[in-house]
Design a protein around this motif. Structure first.
Motif, PDB file in Angstrom:
ATOM      1  N   ASN A  48      -7.257  -4.111   5.760  1.00  0.00           N
ATOM      2  CA  ASN A  48      -9.346  -3.768   5.152  1.00  0.00           C
ATOM      3  C   ASN A  48     -10.003  -2.341   6.310  1.00  0.00           C
ATOM      4  O   ASN A  48     -10.401  -2.344   6.500  1.00  0.00           O
ATOM      5  CB  ASN A  48     -10.439  -4.972   5.145  1.00  0.00           C
ATOM      6  CG  ASN A  48      -9.846  -5.595   5.068  1.00  0.00           C
ATOM      7  OD1 ASN A  48      -9.667  -6.095   3.393  1.00  0.00           O
ATOM      8  ND2 ASN A  48     -10.214  -7.023   5.686  1.00  0.00           N
ATOM      9  N   GLN A  49      -8.851  -1.450   6.281  1.00  0.00           N
ATOM     10  CA  GLN A  49      -9.405   0.134   7.008  1.00  0.00           C
ATOM     11  C   GLN A  49     -10.798   0.534   6.353  1.00  0.00           C
ATOM     12  O   GLN A  49     -10.776   1.966   7.319  1.00  0.00           O
ATOM     13  CB  GLN A  49      -8.048   0.835   7.273  1.00  0.00           C
ATOM     14  CG  GLN A  49      -6.527   0.289   7.278  1.00  0.00           C
ATOM     15  CD  GLN A  49      -5.345   1.583   7.873  1.00  0.00           C
ATOM     16  OE1 GLN A  49      -6.160   2.249   8.314  1.00  0.00           O
ATOM     17  NE2 GLN A  49      -4.797   0.489   8.685  1.00  0.00           N
ATOM     18  N   ASP A  50     -10.725   0.673   5.235  1.00  0.00           N
ATOM     19  CA  ASP A  50     -11.774   1.191   5.045  1.00  0.00           C
ATOM     20  C   ASP A  50     -13.325   0.238   4.961  1.00  0.00           C
ATOM     21  O   ASP A  50     -14.592   0.953   4.920  1.00  0.00           O
ATOM     22  CB  ASP A  50     -12.393   0.721   3.435  1.00  0.00           C
ATOM     23  CG  ASP A  50     -11.004   2.002   2.846  1.00  0.00           C
ATOM     24  OD1 ASP A  50     -11.088   3.327   3.627  1.00  0.00           O
ATOM     25  OD2 ASP A  50     -10.919   1.401   1.703  1.00  0.00           O
ATOM     26  N   SER A  51     -13.538  -0.873   5.584  1.00  0.00           N
ATOM     27  CA  SER A  51     -14.681  -1.192   6.783  1.00  0.00           C
ATOM     28  C   SER A  51     -15.042  -0.858   7.311  1.00  0.00           C
ATOM     29  O   SER A  51     -14.250  -0.280   8.516  1.00  0.00           O
ATOM     30  CB  SER A  51     -14.250  -3.150   6.524  1.00  0.00           C
ATOM     31  OG  SER A  51     -15.171  -3.234   7.672  1.00  0.00           O
ATOM     32  N   PRO A  52     -16.528  -0.566   7.036  1.00  0.00           N
ATOM     33  CA  PRO A  52     -16.748   0.034   8.333  1.00  0.00           C
ATOM     34  C   PRO A  52     -17.188  -0.943  10.124  1.00  0.00           C
ATOM     35  O   PRO A  52     -17.089   0.219  10.595  1.00  0.00           O
ATOM     36  CB  PRO A  52     -19.047   0.166   8.386  1.00  0.00           C
ATOM     37  CG  PRO A  52     -19.080  -0.769   7.398  1.00  0.00           C
ATOM     38  CD  PRO A  52     -17.813  -1.104   6.417  1.00  0.00           C
ATOM     39  N   ASP A  53     -16.284  -2.369   9.953  1.00  0.00           N
ATOM     40  CA  ASP A  53     -16.373  -2.691  11.460  1.00  0.00           C
ATOM     41  C   ASP A  53     -14.620  -2.809  11.436  1.00  0.00           C
ATOM     42  O   ASP A  53     -14.172  -3.124  12.545  1.00  0.00           O
ATOM     43  CB  ASP A  53     -16.803  -4.163  11.312  1.00  0.00           C
ATOM     44  CG  ASP A  53     -18.229  -4.410  10.849  1.00  0.00           C
ATOM     45  OD1 ASP A  53     -18.578  -3.714  10.979  1.00  0.00           O
ATOM     46  OD2 ASP A  53     -17.926  -5.334  10.222  1.00  0.00           O
ATOM     47  N   PHE A  54     -13.795  -1.915  10.479  1.00  0.00           N
ATOM     48  CA  PHE A  54     -12.353  -1.816  10.889  1.00  0.00           C
ATOM     49  C   PHE A  54     -11.959  -1.435  12.586  1.00  0.00           C
ATOM     50  O   PHE A  54     -11.021  -1.976  12.867  1.00  0.00           O
ATOM     51  CB  PHE A  54     -11.768  -1.056   9.907  1.00  0.00           C
ATOM     52  CG  PHE A  54     -10.794  -0.468  10.614  1.00  0.00           C
ATOM     53  CD1 PHE A  54      -9.562  -1.494  10.072  1.00  0.00           C
ATOM     54  CD2 PHE A  54      -9.632   0.507  10.935  1.00  0.00           C
ATOM     55  CE1 PHE A  54      -8.372  -1.726  11.068  1.00  0.00           C
ATOM     56  CE2 PHE A  54      -8.502   0.611  11.346  1.00  0.00           C
ATOM     57  CZ  PHE A  54      -7.438  -0.201  11.239  1.00  0.00           C
TER      58      PHE A  54
ATOM     59  N   LYS B 140     -12.127  -3.803  15.597  1.00  0.00           N
ATOM     60  CA  LYS B 140     -10.871  -4.996  15.417  1.00  0.00           C
ATOM     61  C   LYS B 140     -10.358  -4.445  17.027  1.00  0.00           C
ATOM     62  O   LYS B 140     -10.120  -3.678  17.525  1.00  0.00           O
ATOM     63  CB  LYS B 140     -10.541  -4.694  13.889  1.00  0.00           C
ATOM     64  CG  LYS B 140     -11.460  -5.793  13.076  1.00  0.00           C
ATOM     65  CD  LYS B 140     -11.901  -6.717  12.799  1.00  0.00           C
ATOM     66  CE  LYS B 140     -12.451  -6.955  11.647  1.00  0.00           C
ATOM     67  NZ  LYS B 140     -13.586  -7.776  11.827  1.00  0.00           N
TER      68      LYS B 140
END
Length: 250
Positions: free
Chosen positions: A43-49, A52
Motif C-alpha cells: 500500500n505504498q500510495d497510503s499517506p501512512d506508508f 510503517k
C-alpha cells in the motif's frame, strides 16, 4: 508425522511474486506454505506508508504464526531471506515454541528457524545502529530502494530473468531501519543458516557473523543473494534437512 508448515518471510525491496516459484516448490514436497505480506512494502500510495516500521511487519507475521500455532495446533518452521531474518527473530514469542507448548501439554508450535543470506541483529540493535545507510541504496521522501538491484540481487540469474525481477524492485519505508530488536527467537530456537558465498548484497563475512550470533548450523551455497531463484533445488534440499531435524527431534 505431518510435515511442518513453512512460514516464508521474504526480503526487502521485492514483491511477493519473487518467492512464488520457490513457495510452489516447497508445497510440491508436501509442506504447507504461508507467505505474509509486509506493511512496510505494501500500500505504498497510503499517506501512512512511510510510518510503517519493522514492528508493523513483525505484528503481521506474529499474528499469522499465532493463528497457525494457537488456532490450528500446527508445527511451524520459519524460513527467512534477507530482511526477513529480522522479522522472523522477533515474531516468535517463546510461549509459541514447541518446547514451551509441550511443557504445558499443548500441541504444535514453532520448532525451527531457517535463514538464507538473512540479517541477524542482537537485542536492542536496529539496522540504523548496526549498519547505517548503505551506499547501495537511494533515499527519498521516507523511502529507500536498492540502487542497482540487477547487479546486487539478481546478477547470477539468466539475463532475461534477472532483468524481469530487477524491473519489479520496489521501495520500502525507511522507518524499518530505525526499529530496535525487542525479541530474538534464535536465543531459544535451533536454526540453520545458509550462507550464499557469492552474495553481492549481504557480504559472506556478514552472513557468517549473523550465523554465529544466531548459534546456527552453517550450510553454504555457491550463489548470489537470491538463491531461492538461482539455486532453488539446493535451498530446498537444505530446508528439507532442517525440517527432518524437527521430525527426529535432533
Amino acid at each position: 508425522m505431518a510435515k511442518p508448515t513453512i512460514v516464508l518471510l521474504q526480503g526487502t525491496f521485492q514483491v511477493p511474486e519473487v518467492y512464488h516459484k520457490f513457495a510452489a516448490l516447497i508445497e510440491s514436497r508436501g509442506f504447507p506454505v504461508v507467505q505474509p505480506s509486509y506493511p512496510s512494502l505494501s500500500n505504498q500510495d497510503s499517506p501512512d506508508f512511510t510510518k510503517k516500521t519493522l514492528a508493523d511487519d513483525v505484528a503481521v507475521v506474529e499474528a499469522v504464526i499465532k493463528q497457525l500455532v494457537d488456532g490450528e495446533g500446527k508445527t511451524v518452521l520459519v524460513a527467512m531471506h534477507s530482511y526477513g531474518g529480522l522479522i522472523g527473530a522477533e515474531a516468535v514469542p517463546e510461549e509459541l515454541t514447541v518446547k514451551s507448548r509441550k511443557a504445558r501439554g499443548l500441541s504444535g508450535g514453532v520448532a525451527y528457524l531457517f535463514y538464507v543470506s538473512a540479517f541477524v541483529l542482537p537485542m536492542g540493535q536496529s539496522v540504523a545502529t548496526a549498519v547505517g545507510d548503505s551506499p547501495d541504496h537511494d533515499h527519498w521522501d521516507g523511502r529507500f530502494k536498492m540502487r542497482d538491484s540487477l547487479a546486487t540481487m539478481y546478477y547470477d540469474l539468466p539475463a532475461e530473468e534477472a532483468a524481469y525481477w530487477a524491473e519489479k524492485v520496489i521501495p520500502q519505508s525507511n522507518a524499518v531501519k530505525e526499529t530496535p530488536m525487542k525479541r530474538c527467537a534464535y536465543t531459544y530456537l535451533p536454526s540453520t543458516y545458509v550462507v550464499c558465498t557469492a552474495d553481492h548484497a549481504v557480504p559472506p563475512f556478514v552472513q557468517e557473523m549473523s550465523a554465529q550470533l544466531a548459534g546456527a548450523e552453517v550450510k553454504k551455497i555457491d550463489s548470489g543473494h537470491s538463491a531461492m531463484l538461482s539455486k532453488p533445488d539446493e535451498v530446498m534440499a537444505l530446508l528439507e534437512e532442517a525440517a527432518a531435524k524437527i521430525e527426529t527431534g535432533n
